[in-house]
Write an enzyme that holds these catalytic residues in place. Structure first.
Site, PDB file in Angstrom:
ATOM      1  N   ASP A  72      76.253  57.441  66.807  1.00 50.74           N
ATOM      2  CA  ASP A  72      75.981  57.300  65.376  1.00 50.74           C
ATOM      3  C   ASP A  72      74.645  57.973  65.051  1.00 50.74           C
ATOM      4  O   ASP A  72      73.946  58.430  65.954  1.00 50.74           O
ATOM      5  CB  ASP A  72      75.949  55.815  64.963  1.00 50.74           C
ATOM      6  N   ASP A  74      70.992  57.594  63.015  1.00 47.34           N
ATOM      7  CA  ASP A  74      70.076  56.664  62.364  1.00 47.34           C
ATOM      8  C   ASP A  74      69.030  57.455  61.590  1.00 47.34           C
ATOM      9  O   ASP A  74      68.524  58.470  62.067  1.00 47.34           O
ATOM     10  CB  ASP A  74      69.382  55.791  63.418  1.00 47.34           C
ATOM     11  N   ASP A 153      61.745  51.330  70.949  1.00 43.55           N
ATOM     12  CA  ASP A 153      61.769  50.827  72.325  1.00 43.55           C
ATOM     13  C   ASP A 153      61.335  51.878  73.358  1.00 43.55           C
ATOM     14  O   ASP A 153      60.285  51.765  73.968  1.00 43.55           O
ATOM     15  CB  ASP A 153      63.116  50.171  72.673  1.00 43.55           C
TER      16      ASP A 153
END
Ligand code: ATP
Ligand code: MG
Length: 455
Positions: A72, A74, A153
């Site tokens: 996907d 983002d 992260d």
């Protein structure tokens, strides 16, 4: 005293200073606009036209740089969720812990995230809230692109692509890590795992999927901090299990999860059986992940019900055996009791919505029914909506080394046969009433995945 000293040096509101990113031009990174989803590009253009800054970030950029296929796309922006929603008719704000905007284009959803900042940038508990272990219960403090980069992260997940000029912005040395194929947690790994223990699962997931190596400081705290997973809501862990197990890398992921003590947090009953169990149990669980990965490669349907049925099968069988041997319970009663126990233990770790729980139980129940083929039973079973899954499950048990007297092959032939051949096959089974041998008293070897009376 030490704490106070440390606080003096901790980053505070005044100490937040801009560092300039490495700006990497197209000639060096090779990404082209056309590789990105046209809907994601549309979202960025509209945000930029409205005066906001907006970038592609995360897995989409990472996977394209690795010449993989992104799952996907983002988008990160300085527009707040409310401002973003106003720009798009097809947008919805979702999430409470972490508010984001979903912009929908038919089946494709573009996730738009507002730049985040460290929690000391806000005193409002509605935006920033932490538990006593340091876990972020709310993470909605907004900031600028640089603070956003360091709140992500892993360094390889924090590369920002600007489609308007083709530049890649790198605040965290992500491109170098990507080229070295290493997974580096941004900031102090232990603190970042405490803020959000799911990051430990993400570390393992990306290491397995990308074939990256975790750096020593990213890897080291995981085993120690694995128990923190118990603070994560079971519903969120269920979502993570789906990503871990149904993305095509379940086998590698399972190995890493076990190595880092994380599988125990997700499937404690299964981990116990794997540690105590024999060769068949281990083969069974591994074969379940191998088959799942293969099905995904072949574009076949995979369902959480099947993988849960497989993971929970060894603890279910252990519980059934125990109830039958120690409490002298008959099989059906033992199965019901064992099911309840195994499921309630599992639901306290990861959720499993009813729409998967019911088919999972059906797959289990059908393992007994697949044995009873006399009369019209085999014909009726073929029509059962869960027959195919139960049959695959049966083959899996045999693949793992369980001896079921050729039951899988019988069902394979039965499905391929025409009506007359099927009648013949059932007739050949004979009358089970007459053929039934006296019940064995000796329990089956603990190495089997099946309770004694089902084999
Ligand atoms: P994929 O979509 O392939 O699973 P991804 O990296 O895009 O991988 P997402 O869950 O879509 O993962 O998240 C998008 C980005 O948001 C990540 O790349 C990362 O930068 C950031 N992110 C997601 N979850 C976290 C988290 N728990 N902590 C910090 N940053 C996160
Ligand atoms: Mg993503």
């Amino acid at each position: 005293m030490l704490n106070r000293l440390l606080k003096l040096f901790a980053p505070g509101k005044q100490q937040h200073k801009m560092t300039s990113p490495k700006i990497i031009p197209v000639s060096e990174h090779g990404l082209r606009r056309a590789q990105f989803s046209s809907n994601a590009l549309k979202v960025i253009e509209k945000l930029q036209e409205a005066g906001f800054s907006a970038f592609l970030v995360g897995g989409g950029v990472r996977d394209l740089l690795l010449e993989g296929e992104p799952k996907d796309f983002d988008v990160a922006t300085n527009a707040t969720p409310e401002e973003t929603r106003k720009i798009f008719r097809n947008a919805m704000i979702i999430g409470r812990r972490f508010r984001i905007v979903h912009v929908r284009f038919g089946r494709e959803i573009i996730e738009v995230t507002t730049f985040r900042a460290h929690h000391d940038q806000s005193d409002n508990p509605k935006d920033a809230e932490q538990s006593h272990t340091g876990m972020l219960l709310r993470d909605n403090v907004y900031g600028d692109i640089e603070s956003d980069a360091v709140r992500r992260d892993f360094s390889v997940n924090a590369l920002y692509y600007d489609p308007s000029n083709g530049n890649l912005l790198d605040y965290t040395n992500g491109l170098a890590d990507l080229n070295r194929r290493v997974l580096q947690m941004i900031g102090d790994p232990e603190a970042r795992y405490r803020e959000d223990p799911v990051r430990m699962l993400r570390a393992v997931r990306f290491a397995a999927k990308l074939g990256f190596t975790m750096t020593e400081n990213t890897r080291e705290p995981i085993k120690r901090l694995a128990p923190l997973m118990s603070h994560v809501p079971p519903a969120r862990l269920f979502e993570e299990v789906l990503k871990l197990m149904l993305s095509g890398y379940a086998t590698a992921t399972l190995g890493l999860l076990r190595e880092h003590g994380l599988f125990e947090a997700l499937f404690p009953g299964t981990e116990l059986c794997l540690q105590k169990g024999g060769e068949i149990t281990n083969k069974f669980v591994t074969q379940a992940t191998l088959n799942t990965d293969k099905r995904i490669r072949q574009d076949k349907k995979v369902t959480p019900a099947f993988i849960y049925a497989a993971f929970l099968w060894p603890p279910l069988q252990a519980a059934i055996r125990k109830l039958m041997q120690e409490n002298k319970m008959p099989l059906t009663a033992a199965m019901q009791h064992a099911e309840q126990g195994v499921i309630s233990q599992q639901l306290s770790c990861t959720a499993l919505p009813k729409r998967f729980l019911i088919p999972m139980k059906e797959i289990w129940a059908l393992q007994l029914r697949l044995l009873r083929r006399e009369g019209r039973k085999a014909f009726a079973l073929l029509e059962h909506p869960r027959f195919r899954a139960a049959y695959d499950f049966l083959l899996l048990r045999e693949q793992a080394g369980e001896n079921l007297d050729g039951l899988g092959l019988w069902w394979t032939r039965f499905q391929d046969a025409d009506e007359a051949q099927r009648e013949e096959m059932v007739k050949e089974l004979g009358n089970p009433q007459r053929q039934r041998r006296p019940r064995r008293r000796k329990p089956k070897a603990a190495n089997s995945t099946t309770p004694p009376a089902t084999s």
